[in-house]
Design an enzyme around this catalytic site. Structure first.
Site, mmCIF file in Angstrom:
data_model
loop_
_atom_site.group_PDB
_atom_site.id
_atom_site.type_symbol
_atom_site.label_atom_id
_atom_site.label_comp_id
_atom_site.label_asym_id
_atom_site.label_seq_id
_atom_site.Cartn_x
_atom_site.Cartn_y
_atom_site.Cartn_z
ATOM 1 N N THR A 9 58.324 31.631 66.912
ATOM 2 C CA THR A 9 57.412 32.745 67.142
ATOM 3 C C THR A 9 58.082 34.072 66.804
ATOM 4 O O THR A 9 57.504 34.926 66.126
ATOM 5 C CB THR A 9 56.910 32.747 68.600
ATOM 6 N N GLY A 48 56.578 27.026 68.311
ATOM 7 C CA GLY A 48 57.790 27.003 69.109
ATOM 8 C C GLY A 48 58.186 28.414 69.498
ATOM 9 O O GLY A 48 57.783 29.396 68.870
ATOM 10 N N CYS A 49 59.013 28.526 70.540
ATOM 11 C CA CYS A 49 59.381 29.852 71.035
ATOM 12 C C CYS A 49 60.253 30.608 70.027
ATOM 13 O O CYS A 49 59.972 31.760 69.693
ATOM 14 C CB CYS A 49 60.074 29.739 72.386
ATOM 15 N N TYR A 50 61.308 29.964 69.532
ATOM 16 C CA TYR A 50 62.148 30.628 68.540
ATOM 17 C C TYR A 50 61.373 30.930 67.250
ATOM 18 O O TYR A 50 61.469 32.049 66.717
ATOM 19 C CB TYR A 50 63.361 29.759 68.201
#
Length: 307
Positions: free
Chosen positions: A117, A113-115
């Protein structure tokens, strides 16, 4: 030999950006379906089974269904959804943390996921080095461009230009929390405070650390040095020194597939702010998927990426 790739969910934001990164690359052949075929389970199953690598850019339930449609032993999968990020048998697609060989040899890869990461990119090296403890109740403050919310949120922000800040996940049950806790090996689930701002892309993830209150915590300089050593030679992750006057997200920011990490410490060394800057559509989504695709295809990991 050309690697045949099928992007299931190619019309979505993540799928479009993946396709853009591999467009014109002779190493890959793209299996494409018409608009009508995308809604046909039989056509999708045929494409999934014809692919060397299937990239799933789908809602969680649809991603699970897509995996069930694969009936051969050869199709490898990169799942950009949340469905398999903590599932047994799946390799977490963060090569810098799990190892490039692990991703290169994997049959099933879950895209981070972006967060998470940003959070894991900051914290995992420090936990492994013993400079911060796994049993501390960490917090994560983060803000993202609205493209991370998919077509519905993109439409909302573009239609209602009066929205300046959107905090969400207020019930403390965000689906990224299990991913953050599990892959960091934390005793306690972190408190996650995400928000969205009126910029299409970009992300800032911050972990504030009250060092003086944490038994055995290292000083800010030691944290920065450990991160720099961990990512030494990485083509995508930079650990930056110094303290800028400010960190900015701009609406005009171009696509970028790197990850920038900072450690800001108080003068007396009792507090630190661990900060990650990334493109939520780059290293936070499509760029990470293409990085894994490159490794799984025996290619340089940065091929086609925006550095």
């Amino acid at each position: 030999m050309t690697v045949q790739v099928f992007i299931d969910g190619a019309a979505g934001t993540t799928g479009l950006e993946i396709a853009d990164r591999i467009a014109g690359r002779t190493e890959f052949g793209l299996i494409a379906l018409s608009d009508a075929e995308r809604k046909n389970a039989g056509a999708r199953a045929e494409a999934l089974n014809a692919a060397d690598v299937a990239i799933l850019c789908l809602p969680d339930d649809a991603a699970r269904e897509a995996v069930s449609l694969i009936t051969n032993d050869t199709t490898r999968v990169i799942d950009a959804s949340t469905a398999h990020r903590v599932a047994p048998g799946w390799t977490y697609g963060f090569p810098e943390i799990v190892g490039r060989d692990a991703v290169a040899n994997a049959k099933r890869v879950s895209n981070p996921g972006c967060y998470p990461t940003g959070f894991l990119g900051l914290l995992v090296p420090l936990l492994r080095a013993g400079l911060l403890p796994a049993d501390w109740p960490y917090t994560v403050n983060a803000v993202s461009g609205y493209s991370g919310g998919g077509k519905a949120l993109i439409a909302r922000f573009e239609a209602d230009t009066d929205v300046a800040f959107r905090a969400y996940g207020l019930g403390l049950g965000h689906k990224h929390v299990a991913e953050m806790q599990g892959h960091a090996g934390l005793t306690h689930a972190p408190i996650f405070a995400p928000a969205v701002v009126p910029a299409h892309r970009g992300m800032v993830v911050e972990v504030p650390v009250p060092l003086a209150a944490i038994p055995g915590a290292a000083a800010p300089d030691a944290l920065r040095e450990a991160l720099a050593a961990f990512y030494a030679g990485s083509p995508l992750v930079r650990v930056l020194d110094g303290v800028p006057d400010e960190l900015l997200l701009r609406r005009s920011d171009a696509p970028r597939d790197g990850l920038d990490l900072y450690v800001f410490g108080s003068k007396d060394g009792t507090q630190a702010r661990l900060v990650a800057l990334l493109d939520n559509l780059g290293k936070g989504a499509s760029g990470a998927a293409v990085q894994s695709l490159n490794l799984m295809s025996g290619l340089p990991e940065t091929a086609g990426l925006r550095l």
